[in-house]
Design an enzyme around this catalytic site. Sequence first.
Site, short mmCIF file in Angstrom:
data_model
loop_
_atom_site.label_atom_id
_atom_site.label_comp_id
_atom_site.label_asym_id
_atom_site.label_seq_id
_atom_site.Cartn_x
_atom_site.Cartn_y
_atom_site.Cartn_z
N HIS A 490 0.82 -1.13 0.04
CA HIS A 490 -0.07 0.03 -0.01
C HIS A 490 1.05 1.38 0.03
O HIS A 490 0.50 2.00 0.72
CB HIS A 490 -1.07 0.01 1.13
N PRO A 491 1.65 1.53 -0.95
CA PRO A 491 2.44 2.36 -0.93
C PRO A 491 1.60 3.78 -1.28
O PRO A 491 0.90 3.60 -2.33
CB PRO A 491 3.72 2.55 -2.10
#
Length: 578
Positions: A490-491
């Site tokens: 989930h960058p």
Amino acid sequence: MKLRMPDRASEALARTTLGAAPDRVDVVVVGGGSAGCVIANRLSADAGTSVLVLEAGRADLKIDPFIHMPAALPFPIGSRFYDWKYESEPEPHMNGRRIYHARGKVLGGSSSINGMIFQRGNPMDYERWAADPGMESWDFAHCLPYFKKMETCRAGADEWRGGSGPLILERGPATNPLFGAFFAAAVEAGYPLTDDVNGYRQEGFAKFDRNINRGRRWSAARAYLHPVMNRPNLHVRTLAMTTRILFEGTRAVGVEYTQLGATHTVRAGEVVLCGGAINTPQLLQLSGVGNADELKALGITPVADVKGVGEHLQDHLEVYIQYASKQPVSIAPGLKYHNRPKLAADWLFFRKGLGATNHFEGGGFVRSNDDVDYPNLMFHFLPIAIRYDGSSPIKGHGYQVHIGPMYSDARGTIKITSTNPMDKPAMRFNYLSTDQDRREWVESIRVARHILGQSAMDPFNDGEISPGPSVETDEEILDWVRKDAETALHPSCTARMGVDDMSVLDPLTMAVHGTQGLRVVDASAMPYVTNGNIYAPVIMLAEKAADLIAGNTPLPPSDAPWYNHRAGSPLHAPTKAT
């Protein structure tokens, strides 16, 4: 039964992938991932607006089972044909480990290879966004209409859920007895059940929504792009890697891209970057937008000194807590090699069976301590003990939860290291670098063990196998996390919206500060990561951004209530009468 052939949209895509691209358009969309598919769909709805999508990966052909079979998700992750295969720099607080980061290398982006878990996040996430100066129009009341616009929730539409959007969502059946035991154990441990984690009340445990449509992955490309591929004003090019934004002064006037070894340019009235939290800051920096001193050190002439580009990197880290099962009820046998032909046939011909689900059919959200205002832990339950790469610590039956804190205050960076667009940027996330992060990691493991140790799990509990009983003290837990944790993929937040000196985007227009004709719409625009998988928030953000870019009147805010335990909200959704 005959093998289904590609639909007309797929055939149109195959025809246009390598055809002559226009050299001038109204809007060029860089990146055909989750946000790019939304932007392309919504902007090209105006027949007078020409749109070109440039996707560096390949086409998501409908006959590709590794994309479209939900249970096949371990195959594209780690494959050079589907995955850009990023790695972080050695993480200083993770024993110097490089953390692997999968990113989709195909039309649909990571929505074509992810776990298909659909989580909006908590309403308080968007209240947090809106608390920053200039961000008032990004509160939950203004975001909820776009969440509803984008979805068709097969569990039923109401004032929180949509019923006519392009993104189709199926709720996990969660009929395996291990799910029932897990939900019962959560209640025994003192945590509630909820009707819908994407509805009135996120806090609690429930069956999960998945972006699956009748047994097939329903990616952003399938939901938004393929249905409109025949629009004459929409052009899509895959295997087309954008290498530079073209500027005249501080105005973006087009892009340069390579395709099959040839270099091309396209002029555009607007350039919209949708490359994601890694590629968007990389392209900005390569093109002269970023920290001017750092760019000069690499020999890049600055176009705009925007110091926040590549800063504020946020992500979720997770571990698997795995148990052996006394009873032979897990899905392990069905996934063994000798059973895979049947699994594939059931999916291919009937769209059913173990191949038609992502297996992440339930989980929940809880608060690990009394200091947090809303859930800071997310659980995904899986009726098998297995890692993403397919490895398992046991030969028999087992089960596991994926667990990790949602609101780490650790911040990282994404920085280019050369002027070569083919060189991957340096990514450092700084996992476990703060006292808050380390404290909540210890809490998360203890909460998970508390739930999994309840009597409801006794008929199945044959002992913890990972991390195992030898890991007990706070420091032992942190040592295990340092050795075993993986990214939840989930960058985000590397070109965040805001009006302060370290922000990158105007929240009212998505325009990059200090430039004209250049916008960003993807996970990098988020000011703070949300408490859950980020695919749904990215689609919502893109839906709202499309209205801002097109100059449409934004959807009016919703007055639907939502649960806030600090405010004493009722546990169940109030009726209209109240």
